[in-house]
Design a protein around this motif. Structure first.
Motif, mmCIF file in Angstrom:
data_model
loop_
_atom_site.group_PDB
_atom_site.id
_atom_site.type_symbol
_atom_site.label_atom_id
_atom_site.label_comp_id
_atom_site.label_asym_id
_atom_site.label_seq_id
_atom_site.Cartn_x
_atom_site.Cartn_y
_atom_site.Cartn_z
ATOM 1 N N GLY A 96 146.152 -18.159 85.545
ATOM 2 C CA GLY A 96 145.999 -19.110 86.315
ATOM 3 C C GLY A 96 144.663 -20.013 86.775
ATOM 4 O O GLY A 96 143.686 -20.336 87.423
ATOM 5 N N HIS A 97 143.621 -19.492 84.920
ATOM 6 C CA HIS A 97 142.103 -20.192 85.274
ATOM 7 C C HIS A 97 142.405 -21.342 85.496
ATOM 8 O O HIS A 97 142.740 -22.037 84.707
ATOM 9 C CB HIS A 97 141.580 -19.178 83.930
ATOM 10 N N THR A 98 141.464 -22.079 85.776
ATOM 11 C CA THR A 98 140.660 -23.091 85.363
ATOM 12 C C THR A 98 140.098 -23.906 84.889
ATOM 13 O O THR A 98 140.171 -24.908 84.412
ATOM 14 C CB THR A 98 140.088 -24.111 86.854
ATOM 15 N N ASN A 99 139.301 -22.774 84.495
ATOM 16 C CA ASN A 99 138.928 -23.300 82.980
ATOM 17 C C ASN A 99 138.655 -22.119 82.073
ATOM 18 O O ASN A 99 138.440 -20.251 82.838
ATOM 19 C CB ASN A 99 137.446 -23.926 83.113
ATOM 20 N N LEU A 100 138.440 -22.020 80.383
ATOM 21 C CA LEU A 100 138.778 -20.669 80.064
ATOM 22 C C LEU A 100 137.516 -19.609 80.007
ATOM 23 O O LEU A 100 137.512 -18.716 79.872
ATOM 24 C CB LEU A 100 138.634 -21.582 78.234
ATOM 25 N N ARG A 101 136.085 -20.490 80.809
ATOM 26 C CA ARG A 101 135.132 -19.946 80.712
ATOM 27 C C ARG A 101 134.856 -18.709 81.252
ATOM 28 O O ARG A 101 134.644 -17.235 81.584
ATOM 29 C CB ARG A 101 133.512 -20.486 80.807
ATOM 30 N N THR A 102 136.350 -18.937 82.807
ATOM 31 C CA THR A 102 136.571 -17.243 83.411
ATOM 32 C C THR A 102 137.005 -16.597 82.282
ATOM 33 O O THR A 102 136.894 -15.167 82.711
ATOM 34 C CB THR A 102 137.158 -17.955 84.699
ATOM 35 N N THR A 103 137.612 -17.287 81.753
ATOM 36 C CA THR A 103 138.915 -15.672 81.297
ATOM 37 C C THR A 103 137.898 -15.801 79.999
ATOM 38 O O THR A 103 138.484 -14.052 79.538
ATOM 39 C CB THR A 103 139.672 -16.095 80.428
ATOM 40 N N GLN A 104 136.855 -16.074 79.525
ATOM 41 C CA GLN A 104 136.299 -15.044 78.530
ATOM 42 C C GLN A 104 135.287 -13.821 78.827
ATOM 43 O O GLN A 104 134.973 -13.398 78.733
ATOM 44 C CB GLN A 104 135.317 -16.251 77.790
ATOM 45 N N HIS A 105 134.619 -13.988 80.611
ATOM 46 C CA HIS A 105 134.482 -13.388 81.624
ATOM 47 C C HIS A 105 135.173 -11.349 81.202
ATOM 48 O O HIS A 105 134.223 -10.849 80.829
ATOM 49 C CB HIS A 105 133.891 -13.408 82.251
ATOM 50 N N TYR A 106 136.195 -11.600 81.342
ATOM 51 C CA TYR A 106 136.893 -10.694 80.274
ATOM 52 C C TYR A 106 136.955 -10.093 78.896
ATOM 53 O O TYR A 106 136.601 -8.592 78.892
ATOM 54 C CB TYR A 106 138.681 -10.535 80.470
#
Length: 160
Positions: A129-139
């Protein structure tokens, strides 16, 4: 407590989203299988997560639990403070020095369960449910082992 933590490891749901999970949040996905379909509390962003077998077994285990029936919830969730206190106790007993909190379950889903098993980052981002891919890239930054495995396969293709 263990089951609730593991459920989050296999769904990526945050504490508050597991706490609020009700029967209405489970539906049949495009594949005919059971999915969690709900908006994330934190971002009000839709999250659609196919349920893996472990998560399904945990839901089945608690379907007739008195607390769940009384509250209309799928799982008997303790307070976040209690959950984290028990996780700290478990970490101490196991000799784990890293702080163990409920959020680690979400992190585990993002890294160990999905990204390390080849699920594309875009799919992981959508499920979380991330609003942008950058948040997921952190993982993904911590997944050098995955990069190493991917490159080893490529090296094998180029062997003479």
């Amino acid at each position: 407590m263990r089951d609730i933590f593991l459920f989050s490891c296999f769904t990526g749901l945050a504490y508050v989203d597991v706490l609020q999970l009700s029967r209405a949040d489970i539906s049949r996905g495009i594949d005919g299988e059971k999915w969690v379909v709900k908006k994330r509390q934190k971002t009000d962003t839709p999250s659609r997560i196919p349920l893996l077998p472990t998560a399904l077994k945990i839901l089945e285990k608690y379907k007739d639990h008195p607390q769940c029936l009384n509250e209309g919830k799928l799982l008997p969730v303790l307070s976040n403070q209690k959950m984290n206190a028990y996780l700290k106790e478990i970490a101490d007993l196991c000799g784990i020095s890293k702080p163990l909190t409920f959020h680690i379950a979400r992190h585990t889903f993002a890294t160990t369960v999905t990204l390390l098993n080849g699920v594309p980052m875009e799919s992981v981002s959508k499920m979380l449910g991330h609003t942008n891919l950058r948040t997921t890239q952190h993982y993904a930054k911590i997944l050098d082992i995955k990069v190493s495995e991917d490159m080893r396969m490529l090296k094998d293709k180029f062997k003479i």
